[in-house]
Design a protein around this motif. Sequence first.
Motif, short mmCIF file in Angstrom:
data_model
loop_
_atom_site.label_atom_id
_atom_site.label_comp_id
_atom_site.label_asym_id
_atom_site.label_seq_id
_atom_site.Cartn_x
_atom_site.Cartn_y
_atom_site.Cartn_z
N GLN A 4 0.86 -1.19 0.00
CA GLN A 4 0.00 0.00 0.00
C GLN A 4 0.89 1.23 0.00
O GLN A 4 1.56 1.52 1.00
CB GLN A 4 -0.90 0.00 1.23
N ALA A 5 0.88 1.95 -1.12
CA ALA A 5 1.68 3.18 -1.22
C ALA A 5 0.83 4.37 -0.81
O ALA A 5 -0.37 4.42 -1.13
CB ALA A 5 2.18 3.35 -2.65
N LEU A 19 7.04 9.38 0.71
CA LEU A 19 6.14 8.29 0.36
C LEU A 19 6.39 7.10 1.28
O LEU A 19 7.53 6.84 1.66
CB LEU A 19 6.34 7.87 -1.10
N SER A 20 5.32 6.39 1.58
CA SER A 20 5.41 5.19 2.40
C SER A 20 4.84 4.01 1.63
O SER A 20 3.88 4.17 0.87
CB SER A 20 4.64 5.35 3.71
N CYS A 21 5.42 2.86 1.85
CA CYS A 21 4.94 1.62 1.24
C CYS A 21 4.80 0.61 2.35
O CYS A 21 5.79 0.09 2.87
CB CYS A 21 5.93 1.14 0.18
N ALA A 22 3.56 0.36 2.74
CA ALA A 22 3.28 -0.58 3.83
C ALA A 22 3.04 -1.97 3.25
O ALA A 22 2.25 -2.14 2.32
CB ALA A 22 2.05 -0.12 4.60
N ALA A 23 3.73 -2.95 3.81
CA ALA A 23 3.65 -4.32 3.31
C ALA A 23 2.88 -5.20 4.27
O ALA A 23 2.95 -5.03 5.49
CB ALA A 23 5.06 -4.87 3.11
N CYS A 108 17.07 -2.69 -10.91
CA CYS A 108 15.87 -1.99 -10.45
C CYS A 108 14.96 -1.79 -11.67
O CYS A 108 14.82 -0.67 -12.17
CB CYS A 108 16.27 -0.67 -9.80
N ARG A 109 14.40 -2.86 -12.13
CA ARG A 109 13.57 -2.84 -13.34
C ARG A 109 12.29 -3.60 -13.09
O ARG A 109 12.29 -4.63 -12.41
CB ARG A 109 14.34 -3.47 -14.50
N PRO A 110 11.19 -3.14 -13.66
CA PRO A 110 9.87 -3.71 -13.37
C PRO A 110 9.75 -5.22 -13.52
O PRO A 110 9.08 -5.84 -12.68
CB PRO A 110 8.96 -2.98 -14.35
N PRO A 111 10.32 -5.86 -14.53
CA PRO A 111 10.04 -7.30 -14.67
C PRO A 111 10.42 -8.13 -13.47
O PRO A 111 9.83 -9.18 -13.21
CB PRO A 111 10.87 -7.70 -15.90
N ARG A 112 11.39 -7.68 -12.72
CA ARG A 112 11.85 -8.44 -11.56
C ARG A 112 10.86 -8.37 -10.41
O ARG A 112 10.80 -9.26 -9.57
CB ARG A 112 13.22 -7.90 -11.13
N PHE A 113 10.07 -7.31 -10.38
CA PHE A 113 9.20 -7.04 -9.25
C PHE A 113 7.78 -7.51 -9.59
O PHE A 113 7.17 -7.03 -10.56
CB PHE A 113 9.24 -5.56 -8.90
N THR A 114 7.28 -8.44 -8.82
CA THR A 114 6.04 -9.12 -9.20
C THR A 114 4.83 -8.74 -8.37
O THR A 114 3.71 -9.07 -8.74
CB THR A 114 6.25 -10.64 -9.10
N SER A 115 5.03 -8.06 -7.25
CA SER A 115 3.91 -7.64 -6.42
C SER A 115 3.91 -6.13 -6.35
O SER A 115 4.89 -5.54 -5.88
CB SER A 115 4.03 -8.24 -5.01
N TRP A 116 2.81 -5.51 -6.75
CA TRP A 116 2.75 -4.06 -6.90
C TRP A 116 1.65 -3.46 -6.04
O TRP A 116 0.55 -4.03 -5.93
CB TRP A 116 2.50 -3.71 -8.37
N GLY A 117 1.95 -2.29 -5.51
CA GLY A 117 0.93 -1.50 -4.83
C GLY A 117 0.12 -0.72 -5.85
O GLY A 117 0.38 -0.77 -7.06
N GLN A 118 -0.84 0.05 -5.38
CA GLN A 118 -1.80 0.70 -6.27
C GLN A 118 -1.32 2.03 -6.83
O GLN A 118 -1.93 2.55 -7.74
CB GLN A 118 -3.13 0.93 -5.54
N GLY A 119 -0.25 2.59 -6.32
CA GLY A 119 0.25 3.85 -6.83
C GLY A 119 -0.27 5.04 -6.07
O GLY A 119 -1.41 5.05 -5.58
N THR A 120 0.57 6.06 -5.99
CA THR A 120 0.18 7.32 -5.35
C THR A 120 0.69 8.45 -6.24
O THR A 120 1.82 8.42 -6.72
CB THR A 120 0.73 7.42 -3.92
#
Length: 126
Positions: A4-5, A19-23, A108-120
Motif C-alpha cells: 500500500q503506497a 512516500l510510504s509503502c506498507a507491506a 531496479c527494473r519492473p520485470p523483476r518485481f512481481t507484487s505491486w501496490g496501487q500507486g500514489t
Amino acid sequence: VQLQASGGGLVQAGGSLRLSCAASGFTLDDHAIGWFRQAPGKEREGVACIGRSDSSLYYTESVKGRFTVSRDNAKETVYLEMNSLKIEDTAVYYCAADGTHYYSAYPCRPPRFTSWGQGTLVTVSS
C-alpha cells in the motif's frame, strides 16, 4: 502479498514529500523493494530500489542526491524521501516487491518485481 503506497500529493517545485509503502502478507526483509514511477505517455521507470540489506541501494541518475530510500522492517514499511522536487518528478509512484529472495537492489527494473501496490500520485507545480 499486499503493498500500500501513500504520501503523494501536490507540492511546489523545491518542496519535499515522503512516500510510504506498507507491506502485509509477507516478510518485508526477505525481499528487495523498488519505487517506480510512470508519467503520462512514458514508460514505467525504476526510481530507487533497496535490497534486503540497507547497504544495497539503487537510484536512477535524475534523483541522486535528492531522493532517499529506506526501510523499517519492524514497521513493515519502506519509505521514499523526496527533496528538491522538480516538475519532471510528477508521476504516479508505485512500490513493488521482488518476487524472489535475491538480496541486491540491482536490477531496479519492473520485470523483476512481481507484487505491486496501487500507486500514489505526486504532482509538482511551478
